[in-house]
Design a protein around this motif. Structure first.
Motif, PDB file in Angstrom:
ATOM      1  N   TRP A 172       0.851  -1.185   0.000  1.00  0.00           N
ATOM      2  CA  TRP A 172       0.000   0.000   0.000  1.00  0.00           C
ATOM      3  C   TRP A 172       0.882   1.230   0.000  1.00  0.00           C
ATOM      4  O   TRP A 172       2.064   1.177   0.353  1.00  0.00           O
ATOM      5  CB  TRP A 172      -0.963  -0.001   1.191  1.00  0.00           C
ATOM      6  CG  TRP A 172      -0.268  -0.138   2.507  1.00  0.00           C
ATOM      7  CD1 TRP A 172       0.132   0.874   3.347  1.00  0.00           C
ATOM      8  CD2 TRP A 172       0.147  -1.352   3.131  1.00  0.00           C
ATOM      9  NE1 TRP A 172       0.755   0.355   4.452  1.00  0.00           N
ATOM     10  CE2 TRP A 172       0.788  -1.020   4.339  1.00  0.00           C
ATOM     11  CE3 TRP A 172       0.049  -2.700   2.782  1.00  0.00           C
ATOM     12  CZ2 TRP A 172       1.324  -1.971   5.198  1.00  0.00           C
ATOM     13  CZ3 TRP A 172       0.586  -3.656   3.632  1.00  0.00           C
ATOM     14  CH2 TRP A 172       1.212  -3.279   4.840  1.00  0.00           C
ATOM     15  N   ASN A 173       0.313   2.342  -0.392  1.00  0.00           N
ATOM     16  CA  ASN A 173       1.039   3.596  -0.455  1.00  0.00           C
ATOM     17  C   ASN A 173       1.594   3.951   0.924  1.00  0.00           C
ATOM     18  O   ASN A 173       0.869   3.962   1.909  1.00  0.00           O
ATOM     19  CB  ASN A 173       0.103   4.702  -0.964  1.00  0.00           C
ATOM     20  CG  ASN A 173       0.846   5.960  -1.301  1.00  0.00           C
ATOM     21  OD1 ASN A 173       2.022   5.929  -1.651  1.00  0.00           O
ATOM     22  ND2 ASN A 173       0.162   7.083  -1.208  1.00  0.00           N
ATOM     23  N   GLY A 174       2.877   4.230   0.977  1.00  0.00           N
ATOM     24  CA  GLY A 174       3.511   4.635   2.230  1.00  0.00           C
ATOM     25  C   GLY A 174       3.896   3.502   3.154  1.00  0.00           C
ATOM     26  O   GLY A 174       4.325   3.742   4.287  1.00  0.00           O
ATOM     27  N   ALA A 175       3.789   2.265   2.712  1.00  0.00           N
ATOM     28  CA  ALA A 175       4.095   1.128   3.599  1.00  0.00           C
ATOM     29  C   ALA A 175       5.516   1.207   4.153  1.00  0.00           C
ATOM     30  O   ALA A 175       5.738   0.952   5.329  1.00  0.00           O
ATOM     31  CB  ALA A 175       3.885  -0.191   2.859  1.00  0.00           C
ATOM     32  N   ARG A 176       6.461   1.570   3.323  1.00  0.00           N
ATOM     33  CA  ARG A 176       7.856   1.648   3.771  1.00  0.00           C
ATOM     34  C   ARG A 176       8.148   2.921   4.559  1.00  0.00           C
ATOM     35  O   ARG A 176       9.197   3.040   5.173  1.00  0.00           O
ATOM     36  CB  ARG A 176       8.793   1.527   2.583  1.00  0.00           C
ATOM     37  CG  ARG A 176       8.711   0.112   2.002  1.00  0.00           C
ATOM     38  CD  ARG A 176       9.575  -0.068   0.805  1.00  0.00           C
ATOM     39  NE  ARG A 176      10.980   0.022   1.173  1.00  0.00           N
ATOM     40  CZ  ARG A 176      11.944   0.183   0.282  1.00  0.00           C
ATOM     41  NH1 ARG A 176      11.667   0.288  -0.986  1.00  0.00           N
ATOM     42  NH2 ARG A 176      13.201   0.255   0.684  1.00  0.00           N
TER      43      ARG A 176
END
Length: 181
Positions: free
Chosen positions: A119-123
């Motif tokens: 998902w967006n921003g997972a890292r």
């Protein structure tokens, strides 16, 4: 203003009592317990994010669903689930989405009815919130199942979610697949 999160309410769904062994003697008892748990936590200025599977609308359940949703305080947002038909999406929601991202204080959340591989921003620390799987999987350190079956039939706020996420096992899936492609 506080954001509250929940999923898999299944108002009016008789089968859910048996299939998931919910601890209620009747569907009316379950409906009222969930409504009461939400109503005791939310204030009028709060936001309630329901991550899918609101109610069974077959056999006249549309009116029951409307009545129950209208009893809830706060602004109500729907993240559509696999059981949310046009009767559910037409209820008086402040917004409805298939997937959305919100920020609550310093926390970033990606909301979807389903658990995602990435998902967006997972890292960058975003936590993905989901339902759908009921009590079958609580999530990982960056994914939290907010379904009522795992939260004593009550909604969770950001602080509760961050604590739960920190105590869950890391899967590192996002680290393995992010940046590919």
């Amino acid at each position: 203003m506080t954001h509250w999160f929940t999923a898999d309410l299944h108002f009016g769904d008789e089968g859910i009592l048996r299939y998931f062994g919910r601890p209620f003697r009747s569907i009316t008892e379950m409906n009222n317990a969930i409504i009461d748990a939400i109503a005791t936590r939310l204030k009028d200025g709060d936001d309630l994010w329901v991550l899918g599977d609101v109610a069974d609308t077959s056999s006249g359940g549309e009116e029951l669903a409307r009545t129950l949703i209208e009893r809830l305080p706060g602004r109500k947002h729907l993240i559509r689930g696999n059981h949310d038909d046009a009767a559910i999406t037409s209820l008086p929601w402040t917004s409805h989405h298939d997937l959305t991202e919100i920020t609550d204080g310093s926390e970033r959340f990606v909301l979807c009815h389903y658990p995602l591989l990435s998902w967006n921003g997972a890292r960058q620390g975003a936590i993905q919130l989901f339902g759908h799987v009921h009590d079958r999987w609580p999530g990982s350190d960056r994914q939290v199942n907010v379904g009522v079956d795992l939260w004593d039939f009550a909604p969770a706020n950001a602080a509760d979610i961050v604590i739960r996420a920190a105590g869950q096992k890391s899967l590192n899936i996002a680290d393995q697949i992010e940046g590919v492609g």
